[in-house]
Design a protein around this motif. Structure first.
Motif, short mmCIF file in Angstrom:
data_model
loop_
_atom_site.label_atom_id
_atom_site.label_comp_id
_atom_site.label_asym_id
_atom_site.label_seq_id
_atom_site.Cartn_x
_atom_site.Cartn_y
_atom_site.Cartn_z
N VAL A 111 9.95 -42.27 74.24
CA VAL A 111 10.47 -41.63 75.44
C VAL A 111 9.84 -40.26 75.68
O VAL A 111 9.69 -39.82 76.82
CB VAL A 111 12.01 -41.52 75.37
CG1 VAL A 111 12.46 -40.53 74.31
CG2 VAL A 111 12.61 -41.14 76.72
N GLY A 115 7.86 -43.41 77.58
CA GLY A 115 8.54 -44.65 77.29
C GLY A 115 7.63 -45.87 77.22
O GLY A 115 6.45 -45.82 77.57
N LYS A 166 21.38 -42.00 71.00
CA LYS A 166 20.00 -42.53 71.10
C LYS A 166 19.46 -42.88 69.72
O LYS A 166 18.72 -43.85 69.57
CB LYS A 166 19.10 -41.49 71.77
CG LYS A 166 17.64 -41.91 71.91
CD LYS A 166 16.83 -40.81 72.61
CE LYS A 166 15.40 -41.26 72.86
NZ LYS A 166 14.62 -41.45 71.63
N GLU A 198 22.79 -37.41 79.97
CA GLU A 198 21.89 -38.14 80.86
C GLU A 198 21.59 -39.48 80.19
O GLU A 198 21.47 -39.56 78.98
CB GLU A 198 20.58 -37.37 81.05
CG GLU A 198 19.87 -37.06 79.74
CD GLU A 198 18.50 -36.46 79.90
OE1 GLU A 198 18.02 -36.39 81.05
OE2 GLU A 198 17.89 -36.10 78.89
N GLN A 199 21.48 -40.51 80.96
CA GLN A 199 21.17 -41.83 80.42
C GLN A 199 19.82 -42.28 80.95
O GLN A 199 19.56 -42.22 82.15
CB GLN A 199 22.27 -42.84 80.79
CG GLN A 199 23.63 -42.50 80.21
CD GLN A 199 23.64 -42.49 78.70
OE1 GLN A 199 23.09 -43.35 78.04
NE2 GLN A 199 24.28 -41.47 78.12
N GLY A 200 18.96 -42.71 80.04
CA GLY A 200 17.65 -43.18 80.44
C GLY A 200 16.58 -42.12 80.42
O GLY A 200 15.40 -42.41 80.62
N GLU A 203 17.64 -37.86 76.51
CA GLU A 203 18.90 -38.04 75.77
C GLU A 203 18.92 -37.20 74.49
O GLU A 203 19.38 -37.66 73.43
CB GLU A 203 19.15 -39.52 75.45
CG GLU A 203 19.29 -40.37 76.69
CD GLU A 203 19.66 -41.82 76.39
OE1 GLU A 203 20.38 -42.06 75.41
OE2 GLU A 203 19.22 -42.71 77.14
N ARG A 261 11.02 -38.33 84.90
CA ARG A 261 11.32 -39.02 83.65
C ARG A 261 11.99 -38.11 82.63
O ARG A 261 12.66 -38.58 81.71
CB ARG A 261 10.03 -39.59 83.03
CG ARG A 261 9.36 -40.67 83.85
CD ARG A 261 8.03 -41.07 83.23
NE ARG A 261 7.10 -39.95 83.19
CZ ARG A 261 5.89 -40.01 82.63
NH1 ARG A 261 5.49 -41.13 82.04
NH2 ARG A 261 5.10 -38.95 82.64
#
Length: 353
Positions: A111, A115, A166, A198-200, A203, A261
């Motif tokens: 990530v 990612g 995570k 935050e998700q995605g 993290e 991102r």
């Protein structure tokens, strides 16, 4: 010639002396990476201002510079604080060593490089460049195949650490198994897992919490998300029952984001750098800066040093994210290695024999 030799001896003396302070290591933008091209001046301005404050307040700094930017850093900070050792990324926190008292190198996650499978390939390449440097310098640390970024490891450098979940997802571990694994690896007892705010994205826990003392944890306030704030406090109290939890003002600003991102770190005072004696606190040029400074000073006996981070916060990080912390023998070894590399360049130039 006398002036030149005097300067050289001064440099060598400073780098050979015992390292009692924190060594904070920064990395210049890479001349091979166009990703940071538009932000190069802002990154350098931030790093030079930050480095000057580190030096002024009694800690030590070393900038790992690309060849093309070396002279600019030297003119601002002096040769003793700069080494030509280009890294492939500027976010030294994430792909280097966690916990300066018991250093561990986790495997840097995909990530951090965007990612996916290609992101993991790039993450491994970024980390390998650093790994080669510290092995050449003889640093002592434990290598681990477990996936984790340094930004997702918030420690009090005593016996407590906070990570986001995570870590569990990346390593396909239950909380019980993860605690067992980390306790064995790090020789610590108190481990808390929190849901990221935050998700995605990254993290990382260091955008949510920060230890300022072994028994005091600062957490973001979330005025726009009271449910998350309530659950965060409940999770921390349950897992770290002896820790004092203090909320800090959090005027998060996501209006100007360099890369969607990675989000923004503007307004996140928890992304501070904490050393045994000092705290380097990000400031964003907003009215809440003074309140945050007062809140932190109210809960710690450490010297709190404001550091302007508005130049880089929209890139998703700042003071803590750009900093590797080294102490004791490891700090001395890296400074000695930097000195030896500097001496080699001086010999090659004919200045010293």
């Amino acid at each position: 010639m006398k002036r030149c030799l005097k300067g050289i001896m001064g440099i060598m003396g400073m780098m050979m002396g015992p390292v009692a302070a924190e060594l904070i290591v920064l990395a210049s933008p890479s001349e091979q990476d166009t990703y940071y091209a538009d932000m190069q001046d802002g990154i350098m301005d931030f790093q030079i201002d930050y480095a000057k404050k580190i030096i002024k307040h009694g800690d030590q700094v070393l900038v790992l510079s690309s060849p093309s930017l070396y002279q600019e850093y030297v003119e601002a900070l002096g040769k003793q604080n700069v080494m030509i050792a280009p890294m492939l990324d500027i976010w030294m926190r994430d792909f280097t060593l966690v916990n300066p008292n018991k250093p561990v190198m986790f495997r840097y996650t995909a990530v951090g490089q965007g990612g996916g499978k290609e992101g993991q390939v790039q993450a491994d390449e970024v980390q390998d460049v650093f790994y080669q440097l510290v092995k050449q310098a003889g640093l002592d640390f434990t290598s681990s195949d477990w996936l984790d970024d340094g930004g997702n490891f918030v420690s009090d450098y005593a016996d407590s650490v906070v990570l986001s979940t995570k870590f569990l997802h990346d390593n396909q571990l239950t909380e019980q198994k993860a605690r067992q694994t980390l306790r064995q690896l790090l020789r610590i007892q108190n481990i808390a897992f929190i849901e990221a705010d935050e998700q995605g994205g990254l993290e990382h826990a260091d955008g949510v919490v920060s230890f300022v003392e072994p028994n005091t944890l600062l957490v973001n306030s979330y005025p726009d998300d009271p449910d998350y704030a309530k659950q965060l406090i409940m999770d921390l109290k349950q897992q770290l029952p002896k820790i004092k939890i203090v909320e800090i003002t959090t005027p998060y600003d996501g209006n100007d984001i360099y890369d969607k991102r990675f989000g923004s770190a503007c307004g996140l005072y928890t992304n501070m750098l904490v050393t045994p004696n000092r705290i380097y606190l990000p400031q964003f040029g907003i009215p809440q800066d003074k309140l945050a400074l007062a809140q932190v000073r109210d809960v710690t006996s450490k010297t709190v040093i404001p550091v302007s981070s508005s130049q880089v916060c929209h890139m998703g990080g700042g003071v803590r994210c750009m900093s590797l912390q080294l102490r004791g023998d490891n700090a001395q070894k890296l400074l000695d290695y930097a000195r030896s590399q500097s001496n080699d360049r001086l010999k090659q130039s004919g200045i010293v024999e």
